[in-house]
Design a protein around this motif. Structure first.
Motif, short mmCIF file in Angstrom:
data_model
loop_
_atom_site.label_atom_id
_atom_site.label_comp_id
_atom_site.label_asym_id
_atom_site.label_seq_id
_atom_site.Cartn_x
_atom_site.Cartn_y
_atom_site.Cartn_z
N LEU A 30 2.82 4.02 -2.86
CA LEU A 30 2.87 4.01 -4.32
C LEU A 30 4.28 4.24 -4.85
O LEU A 30 4.67 3.62 -5.85
N THR A 31 5.04 5.13 -4.21
CA THR A 31 6.41 5.35 -4.70
C THR A 31 7.24 4.08 -4.55
O THR A 31 8.09 3.80 -5.40
N LYS A 32 6.99 3.32 -3.51
CA LYS A 32 7.71 2.06 -3.33
C LYS A 32 7.24 1.02 -4.34
O LYS A 32 8.03 0.27 -4.90
N LEU A 33 5.94 0.96 -4.57
CA LEU A 33 5.39 0.01 -5.55
C LEU A 33 5.88 0.31 -6.96
O LEU A 33 6.10 -0.62 -7.74
N MET A 34 6.03 1.58 -7.31
CA MET A 34 6.42 1.95 -8.67
C MET A 34 7.93 1.90 -8.90
O MET A 34 8.37 2.00 -10.04
N SER A 35 8.69 1.72 -7.84
CA SER A 35 10.14 1.64 -8.00
C SER A 35 10.56 0.17 -8.02
O SER A 35 10.49 -0.51 -6.98
N PRO A 36 10.99 -0.33 -9.17
CA PRO A 36 11.34 -1.76 -9.25
C PRO A 36 12.55 -2.14 -8.40
O PRO A 36 12.75 -3.31 -8.10
N THR A 37 13.33 -1.16 -7.97
CA THR A 37 14.52 -1.47 -7.18
C THR A 37 14.35 -1.19 -5.69
O THR A 37 15.29 -1.40 -4.92
N TRP A 38 13.16 -0.73 -5.27
CA TRP A 38 13.00 -0.39 -3.86
C TRP A 38 13.06 -1.63 -2.99
O TRP A 38 12.53 -2.69 -3.32
N SER A 39 13.72 -1.49 -1.86
CA SER A 39 13.78 -2.55 -0.86
C SER A 39 14.00 -1.92 0.51
O SER A 39 14.65 -0.88 0.63
N ALA A 40 13.45 -2.56 1.52
CA ALA A 40 13.64 -2.10 2.90
C ALA A 40 15.00 -2.53 3.45
O ALA A 40 15.34 -2.19 4.58
N ALA A 41 15.77 -3.25 2.67
CA ALA A 41 17.04 -3.81 3.15
C ALA A 41 17.97 -2.74 3.69
O ALA A 41 18.53 -2.90 4.78
N GLY A 42 18.15 -1.65 2.97
CA GLY A 42 19.06 -0.60 3.42
C GLY A 42 18.65 -0.01 4.75
O GLY A 42 19.47 0.20 5.64
N TYR A 43 17.36 0.26 4.90
CA TYR A 43 16.83 0.84 6.14
C TYR A 43 17.02 -0.13 7.30
O TYR A 43 17.43 0.25 8.40
N MET A 44 16.74 -1.41 7.04
CA MET A 44 16.87 -2.42 8.10
C MET A 44 18.34 -2.68 8.46
O MET A 44 18.67 -2.84 9.63
N LYS A 45 19.19 -2.72 7.46
CA LYS A 45 20.62 -2.96 7.73
C LYS A 45 21.25 -1.80 8.49
O LYS A 45 22.23 -1.99 9.20
N ALA A 46 20.69 -0.59 8.35
CA ALA A 46 21.21 0.58 9.05
C ALA A 46 20.60 0.73 10.44
O ALA A 46 20.89 1.70 11.13
N HIS A 63 13.92 -14.44 1.87
CA HIS A 63 12.47 -14.68 1.86
C HIS A 63 11.74 -13.77 2.86
O HIS A 63 10.65 -13.29 2.59
N LEU A 64 12.36 -13.51 4.01
CA LEU A 64 11.76 -12.60 4.98
C LEU A 64 11.79 -11.17 4.48
O LEU A 64 10.84 -10.41 4.66
N LEU A 65 12.89 -10.80 3.85
CA LEU A 65 13.00 -9.44 3.29
C LEU A 65 11.96 -9.23 2.19
O LEU A 65 11.33 -8.17 2.13
N ASP A 66 11.77 -10.24 1.33
CA ASP A 66 10.76 -10.12 0.27
C ASP A 66 9.37 -9.91 0.89
O ASP A 66 8.59 -9.09 0.41
N ASN A 67 9.06 -10.66 1.94
CA ASN A 67 7.77 -10.50 2.62
C ASN A 67 7.66 -9.12 3.26
O ASN A 67 6.61 -8.47 3.17
N ALA A 68 8.73 -8.66 3.90
CA ALA A 68 8.72 -7.33 4.52
C ALA A 68 8.52 -6.25 3.46
O ALA A 68 7.77 -5.28 3.69
N ASN A 69 9.14 -6.41 2.31
CA ASN A 69 8.98 -5.44 1.22
C ASN A 69 7.53 -5.39 0.74
O ASN A 69 6.96 -4.31 0.59
N LEU A 70 6.94 -6.56 0.51
CA LEU A 70 5.56 -6.62 0.03
C LEU A 70 4.59 -6.04 1.06
O LEU A 70 3.69 -5.27 0.71
N ILE A 71 4.77 -6.43 2.31
CA ILE A 71 3.90 -5.93 3.38
C ILE A 71 4.01 -4.41 3.47
O ILE A 71 3.00 -3.71 3.62
#
Length: 167
Positions: A30-46, A63-71
């Motif tokens: 829910l915290t990820k869903l409610m944050s309009p700026t959340w992305s897994a990009a930082g975690y994956m890039k690190a 497109h893969l990052l968007d899918n990873a974020n939604l999943i």
């Protein structure tokens, strides 16, 4: 205990564990869903684990990052709700284990993969994610949803149908 089933108090403890782990998944989702700026990009890039190249590649493909974020956002939320309700508990446990394995492998707490100062929850190999994965394994193998959860109702309905069909 002769029939392989746990007694009442251990099952109550495991049911509480299931609800607590479910709450953690639900909260994270829910915290990820409610944050309009959340992305897994930082975690994956690190990522510094053995699959770092794979995670960094996903983060570099929009497109893969968007899918990873939604999943991640919806998956964590759904797993949390299912665990709390005790609905499809074994499936939810397996999905939770899958998520945690991915998180663990992205940034494992192995010597040489992280900075020299340990962070909260990291204790050299046995990371907080590994502890939660172990809890999910206990939930998976004990079937606590059938003890106290909607799985009990579903299982009861199917067991009744099977008895009627064989009678």
């Amino acid at each position: 205990m002769d029939d392989g089933k746990l007694s009442r108090w251990p099952m109550i403890a495991i049911t509480l564990l299931r609800v607590f782990v479910g709450w953690h998944f639900l909260y994270e989702g829910l915290t990820k869903l409610m944050s309009p700026t959340w992305s897994a990009a930082g975690y994956m890039k690190a990522s510094r684990g053995p699959f770092a190249a794979f995670f960094k590649w996903i983060a570099s493909q929009p497109h893969l990052l968007d899918n990873a974020n939604l999943i991640t956002m919806y998956g964590l939320t759904i797993v949390g709700v299912l665990l709390i309700l005790g609905l499809f508990t074994r499936l939810a446990s397996l999905a939770g284990i899958g998520f945690i394995l991915l998180f663990y492998l992205c940034n494992p707490p192995f010597v040489g993969y992280f900075y020299s100062i340990p962070t909260e929850g990291s204790s050299l190999i046995v990371h907080k994610n590994l502890v939660e994965l172990s809890a999910l394994f206990v939930i998976l193998v004990t079937g606590s949803g059938r003890f106290a959860g909607l799985d009990r109702i579903i299982h009861g309905m199917f067991a009744r149908r099977t008895r009627l069909a064989t009678a």
